[in-house]
Design a protein around this motif. Sequence first.
Motif, PDB file in Angstrom:
ATOM      1  N   GLN A  13      15.328   3.147  56.847  1.00 25.09           N
ATOM      2  CA  GLN A  13      14.081   3.800  56.460  1.00 25.09           C
ATOM      3  C   GLN A  13      13.758   4.937  57.419  1.00 25.09           C
ATOM      4  OE1 GLN A  13      11.092   0.689  56.231  1.00 25.09           O
ATOM      5  NE2 GLN A  13      11.404   0.503  54.015  1.00 25.09           N
ATOM      6  N   ALA A  14      13.001   5.887  56.936  1.00 25.36           N
ATOM      7  CA  ALA A  14      12.572   6.996  57.777  1.00 25.36           C
ATOM      8  C   ALA A  14      11.858   6.449  59.017  1.00 25.36           C
ATOM      9  CB  ALA A  14      11.640   7.920  57.000  1.00 25.36           C
ATOM     10  N   GLY A  15      12.181   7.057  60.164  1.00 28.40           N
ATOM     11  CA  GLY A  15      11.636   6.583  61.427  1.00 28.40           C
ATOM     12  C   GLY A  15      12.511   5.578  62.134  1.00 28.40           C
ATOM     13  N   GLY A  16      13.507   5.081  61.437  1.00 36.18           N
ATOM     14  CA  GLY A  16      14.401   4.087  62.009  1.00 36.18           C
ATOM     15  C   GLY A  16      15.508   4.699  62.844  1.00 36.18           C
ATOM     16  N   SER A  17      16.416   3.829  63.291  1.00 34.32           N
ATOM     17  CA  SER A  17      17.504   4.247  64.170  1.00 34.32           C
ATOM     18  C   SER A  17      18.835   3.702  63.672  1.00 34.32           C
ATOM     19  CB  SER A  17      17.268   3.741  65.596  1.00 34.32           C
ATOM     20  OG  SER A  17      16.082   4.254  66.146  1.00 34.32           O
ATOM     21  N   LEU A  18      19.884   4.442  63.996  1.00 29.96           N
ATOM     22  CA  LEU A  18      21.257   4.006  63.768  1.00 29.96           C
ATOM     23  C   LEU A  18      22.102   4.487  64.928  1.00 29.96           C
ATOM     24  CD1 LEU A  18      21.992   4.793  59.995  1.00 29.96           C
ATOM     25  CD2 LEU A  18      21.879   2.525  61.044  1.00 29.96           C
ATOM     26  N   ARG A  19      23.206   3.777  65.161  1.00 28.04           N
ATOM     27  CA  ARG A  19      24.151   4.198  66.181  1.00 28.04           C
ATOM     28  C   ARG A  19      25.538   4.283  65.565  1.00 28.04           C
ATOM     29  NH1 ARG A  19      26.772   1.007  71.232  1.00 28.04           N
ATOM     30  NH2 ARG A  19      26.795   2.678  72.772  1.00 28.04           N
ATOM     31  N   LEU A  20      26.121   5.477  65.665  1.00 29.65           N
ATOM     32  CA  LEU A  20      27.476   5.693  65.168  1.00 29.65           C
ATOM     33  C   LEU A  20      28.465   5.612  66.324  1.00 29.65           C
ATOM     34  CD1 LEU A  20      26.920   8.761  62.793  1.00 29.65           C
ATOM     35  CD2 LEU A  20      26.635   6.321  62.303  1.00 29.65           C
ATOM     36  N   SER A  21      29.641   5.102  66.018  1.00 29.15           N
ATOM     37  CA  SER A  21      30.716   5.037  67.007  1.00 29.15           C
ATOM     38  C   SER A  21      31.954   5.726  66.463  1.00 29.15           C
ATOM     39  CB  SER A  21      31.069   3.579  67.326  1.00 29.15           C
ATOM     40  OG  SER A  21      29.983   2.884  67.869  1.00 29.15           O
ATOM     41  N   CYS A  22      32.717   6.319  67.365  1.00 31.37           N
ATOM     42  CA  CYS A  22      33.957   6.990  66.979  1.00 31.37           C
ATOM     43  C   CYS A  22      34.998   6.729  68.055  1.00 31.37           C
ATOM     44  CB  CYS A  22      33.732   8.483  66.820  1.00 31.37           C
ATOM     45  SG  CYS A  22      35.257   9.437  66.639  1.00 31.37           S
ATOM     46  N   ALA A  23      36.093   6.119  67.657  1.00 30.49           N
ATOM     47  CA  ALA A  23      37.170   5.816  68.594  1.00 30.49           C
ATOM     48  C   ALA A  23      38.401   6.631  68.250  1.00 30.49           C
ATOM     49  CB  ALA A  23      37.503   4.333  68.552  1.00 30.49           C
ATOM     50  N   ALA A  24      38.959   7.276  69.251  1.00 35.05           N
ATOM     51  CA  ALA A  24      40.187   8.044  69.084  1.00 35.05           C
ATOM     52  C   ALA A  24      41.342   7.291  69.735  1.00 35.05           C
ATOM     53  CB  ALA A  24      40.044   9.421  69.716  1.00 35.05           C
ATOM     54  N   SER A  25      42.486   7.301  69.076  1.00 35.68           N
ATOM     55  CA  SER A  25      43.658   6.634  69.619  1.00 35.68           C
ATOM     56  C   SER A  25      44.901   7.428  69.249  1.00 35.68           C
ATOM     57  CB  SER A  25      43.772   5.207  69.083  1.00 35.68           C
ATOM     58  OG  SER A  25      43.899   5.217  67.683  1.00 35.68           O
ATOM     59  N   GLY A  26      46.020   7.109  69.914  1.00 35.62           N
ATOM     60  CA  GLY A  26      47.262   7.806  69.634  1.00 35.62           C
ATOM     61  C   GLY A  26      47.664   8.693  70.795  1.00 35.62           C
ATOM     62  N   SER A  27      48.217   9.853  70.463  1.00 36.82           N
ATOM     63  CA  SER A  27      48.731  10.785  71.477  1.00 36.82           C
ATOM     64  C   SER A  27      47.594  11.634  72.041  1.00 36.82           C
ATOM     65  CB  SER A  27      49.807  11.669  70.858  1.00 36.82           C
ATOM     66  OG  SER A  27      50.879  10.896  70.372  1.00 36.82           O
ATOM     67  N   ILE A  28      46.899  11.076  73.010  1.00 38.64           N
ATOM     68  CA  ILE A  28      45.760  11.775  73.618  1.00 38.64           C
ATOM     69  C   ILE A  28      46.120  12.107  75.056  1.00 38.64           C
ATOM     70  CG2 ILE A  28      43.348  11.612  74.280  1.00 38.64           C
ATOM     71  CD1 ILE A  28      43.010   9.633  71.955  1.00 38.64           C
ATOM     72  N   SER A  29      46.183  13.399  75.365  1.00 40.11           N
ATOM     73  CA  SER A  29      46.497  13.808  76.735  1.00 40.11           C
ATOM     74  C   SER A  29      45.641  14.977  77.202  1.00 40.11           C
ATOM     75  CB  SER A  29      47.975  14.185  76.842  1.00 40.11           C
ATOM     76  OG  SER A  29      48.266  15.262  75.974  1.00 40.11           O
ATOM     77  N   ARG A  30      45.147  15.781  76.245  1.00 39.43           N
ATOM     78  CA  ARG A  30      44.320  16.937  76.605  1.00 39.43           C
ATOM     79  C   ARG A  30      43.072  16.947  75.734  1.00 39.43           C
ATOM     80  NH1 ARG A  30      47.863  21.966  75.744  1.00 39.43           N
ATOM     81  NH2 ARG A  30      48.594  20.722  73.986  1.00 39.43           N
ATOM     82  N   LEU A  31      42.270  15.894  75.888  1.00 41.43           N
ATOM     83  CA  LEU A  31      41.071  15.765  75.074  1.00 41.43           C
ATOM     84  C   LEU A  31      40.052  16.801  75.506  1.00 41.43           C
ATOM     85  CD1 LEU A  31      39.886  14.013  72.830  1.00 41.43           C
ATOM     86  CD2 LEU A  31      38.892  12.566  74.605  1.00 41.43           C
ATOM     87  N   ALA A  32      39.729  17.716  74.614  1.00 40.64           N
ATOM     88  CA  ALA A  32      38.819  18.804  74.955  1.00 40.64           C
ATOM     89  C   ALA A  32      37.373  18.457  74.622  1.00 40.64           C
ATOM     90  CB  ALA A  32      39.232  20.078  74.228  1.00 40.64           C
ATOM     91  N   ALA A  33      37.182  17.803  73.489  1.00 40.21           N
ATOM     92  CA  ALA A  33      35.824  17.480  73.068  1.00 40.21           C
ATOM     93  C   ALA A  33      35.862  16.428  71.974  1.00 40.21           C
ATOM     94  CB  ALA A  33      35.103  18.727  72.555  1.00 40.21           C
ATOM     95  N   MET A  34      34.777  15.712  71.863  1.00 40.27           N
ATOM     96  CA  MET A  34      34.562  14.798  70.741  1.00 40.27           C
ATOM     97  C   MET A  34      33.142  15.027  70.251  1.00 40.27           C
ATOM     98  SD  MET A  34      36.357  11.229  71.997  1.00 40.27           S
ATOM     99  CE  MET A  34      36.171  10.427  70.399  1.00 40.27           C
TER     100      MET A  34
END
Length: 115
Positions: A13-34
Amino acid sequence: QVQVVESGGGLVQAGGSLRLSCAASGSISRLAAMGWYRQAPGKQRTLVARMFSGGSTNYADSVKGRFAISRDNAKNTVYLQMNSLKPEDTAVYYCNVAEGWSDYWGQGTQVTVSS
């Protein structure tokens, strides 16, 4: 290759809250931004919030003061805490991972805010 998995969308409902999550996996070596983008029906995908590897952040003007992006470096995971949600925040939210010179996207998670 980098895999991007989002979670946490839903109906609130309007006024409420939610939390989103995002997980990255695999060939990660030069993570610039998420970060998070959103796309409402009939509209273009736009930036919501983004965190660079050094910790600096960008927010869309429409969410400043209501949304907060954070990350867990050890887990290559970024979170979007969304407070004081409005019906106009309704959209599909996509996680973006900038790794090296490439961009990777998640499948999207629906956020619906009822009035």
